[in-house]
Enzyme design. Sequence first.
Site, short mmCIF file in Angstrom:
data_model
loop_
_atom_site.label_atom_id
_atom_site.label_comp_id
_atom_site.label_asym_id
_atom_site.label_seq_id
_atom_site.Cartn_x
_atom_site.Cartn_y
_atom_site.Cartn_z
N ARG A 1 -44.30 -11.91 13.91
CA ARG A 1 -44.45 -10.47 13.12
C ARG A 1 -45.79 -10.31 12.87
O ARG A 1 -46.30 -10.14 11.77
CB ARG A 1 -43.38 -10.43 12.25
CG ARG A 1 -41.51 -10.63 12.18
CD ARG A 1 -41.02 -10.36 11.94
NE ARG A 1 -41.42 -10.27 10.22
CZ ARG A 1 -40.09 -10.96 9.86
NH1 ARG A 1 -38.88 -10.52 9.47
NH2 ARG A 1 -40.20 -10.74 8.46
N ARG B 1 -45.86 -7.85 -0.93
CA ARG B 1 -44.37 -7.44 -1.98
C ARG B 1 -44.21 -8.94 -2.81
O ARG B 1 -43.37 -8.11 -3.15
CB ARG B 1 -43.92 -8.28 -0.03
CG ARG B 1 -43.45 -6.79 0.62
CD ARG B 1 -43.09 -7.23 2.18
NE ARG B 1 -41.77 -8.06 2.48
CZ ARG B 1 -42.02 -8.91 2.74
NH1 ARG B 1 -42.61 -8.96 4.30
NH2 ARG B 1 -40.58 -9.35 3.61
N LYS C 1 -32.14 -15.54 0.16
CA LYS C 1 -31.02 -14.44 -0.58
C LYS C 1 -29.71 -14.39 0.26
O LYS C 1 -28.52 -14.56 -0.39
CB LYS C 1 -31.83 -13.11 -1.06
CG LYS C 1 -31.08 -12.35 -2.00
CD LYS C 1 -32.10 -11.87 -3.24
CE LYS C 1 -32.58 -11.04 -2.48
NZ LYS C 1 -31.74 -9.51 -1.76
N ARG D 1 -42.29 -18.15 8.97
CA ARG D 1 -41.53 -17.28 9.87
C ARG D 1 -42.26 -16.43 10.75
O ARG D 1 -41.67 -16.04 11.72
CB ARG D 1 -40.46 -17.22 8.79
CG ARG D 1 -39.50 -15.62 10.06
CD ARG D 1 -38.64 -15.85 8.34
NE ARG D 1 -38.51 -14.74 7.39
CZ ARG D 1 -37.69 -14.51 6.21
NH1 ARG D 1 -37.24 -15.32 6.11
NH2 ARG D 1 -38.02 -13.21 5.83
N ARG E 1 -32.28 -2.69 -8.91
CA ARG E 1 -33.89 -2.67 -9.46
C ARG E 1 -34.71 -2.27 -10.02
O ARG E 1 -35.47 -2.12 -10.12
CB ARG E 1 -34.25 -2.18 -7.13
CG ARG E 1 -33.76 -3.24 -6.78
CD ARG E 1 -34.97 -2.28 -5.68
NE ARG E 1 -35.01 -3.09 -4.18
CZ ARG E 1 -34.44 -4.09 -2.93
NH1 ARG E 1 -32.72 -3.65 -3.45
NH2 ARG E 1 -35.28 -4.12 -2.11
P1 ADP Z 1 -35.50 -5.76 1.31
O1 ADP Z 1 -36.51 -5.58 2.33
O2 ADP Z 1 -37.04 -5.90 0.36
O3 ADP Z 1 -34.86 -7.40 1.30
P2 ADP Z 1 -33.33 -4.50 1.37
O4 ADP Z 1 -32.91 -4.69 2.28
O5 ADP Z 1 -32.44 -5.13 -0.16
O6 ADP Z 1 -34.51 -4.78 0.52
O7 ADP Z 1 -33.58 -3.12 0.96
C1 ADP Z 1 -33.86 -1.91 2.51
C2 ADP Z 1 -34.83 -1.38 1.64
O8 ADP Z 1 -33.20 0.10 1.30
C3 ADP Z 1 -35.24 -0.88 0.24
O9 ADP Z 1 -36.71 -1.06 0.97
C4 ADP Z 1 -35.22 0.39 -0.18
O10 ADP Z 1 -36.08 1.66 0.33
C5 ADP Z 1 -33.92 1.04 -0.01
N1 ADP Z 1 -32.60 0.48 -0.83
C6 ADP Z 1 -32.64 -0.83 -1.35
N2 ADP Z 1 -31.45 -1.52 -2.38
C7 ADP Z 1 -32.13 -0.25 -3.26
C8 ADP Z 1 -32.08 -0.11 -4.37
N3 ADP Z 1 -31.13 -1.13 -5.60
N4 ADP Z 1 -32.76 1.37 -5.44
C9 ADP Z 1 -33.58 2.07 -3.95
N5 ADP Z 1 -33.88 1.32 -2.92
C10 ADP Z 1 -32.62 0.31 -2.60
#
Ligand code: ADP
Length: 201
Positions: free
Chosen positions: A133, A144, A13, A127, A88
């Site tokens: 990791r 997840r 993504k 990965r 989300r």
């Molecule tokens: P991932 O590592 O799962 O791709 P992201 O980088 O999108 O996740 O987001 C990292 C963290 O930021 C999430 O685990 C959450 O704590 C917070 N977060 C991001 N977007 C949202 C959202 N739309 N609503 C609530 N929390 C969010």
Amino acid sequence: MRLLIMGAPGAGKGTQAAKIAEHYGIPAISTGDIFRANVRQQTELGKQVAQILAAGDYVPDELTERIVVDRLDQPDAADGFLLDGFPRTMHQVDALDDYLTERGRQLDAVLVLAAKPEDLIGRLLKRAEIEGREDDTEETIRYRMEVYQRNTKPLLDHYDQAGLLVRVDGLGTTDEVCERIFAALDAAVDGRAAAGNDDRP
Ligand code: ADP
């Protein structure tokens, strides 16, 4: 172009979000990036969300929605944006719908990078091995993936009913997937314009 991008962990993504944003000349807005930057810079917001992020929990809807609205109100997002990681929850979906309706705007498409969970699990395991990791075990990766599917299903149903879902096969090289995305988005947007219901400002 006003777009959302969704995809399971490992679907690529982030990589595709950057390419799409460049192609259409719109900002890619990632709520995860915004929160992480605030934590790094130890802002008030950063202090509020640091523990939540560390635990992998969701930041409360109201707070997240306020951050997104502020960001979408910036001049560079006036003519388009790509949201990554938001919405989300259904609460966030409704907040975004309300925000756009108030401004007489609409989403053009909700892009879903589709891939079979088994393929993604394989990709993530490889990965994790390359990057060493240890927390990315098959068990945590599967968990997840389940969480993503459970949480995302109602959102996908909502956007499917709105006729906005654009599914693209996420398996292949970065460039292959990227070409597929541009073609699918252009077809979806052109198709809607040709159907004569593209009265969006
Ligand atoms: P991932 O590592 O799962 O791709 P992201 O980088 O999108 O996740 O987001 C990292 C963290 O930021 C999430 O685990 C959450 O704590 C917070 N977060 C991001 N977007 C949202 C959202 N739309 N609503 C609530 N929390 C969010």
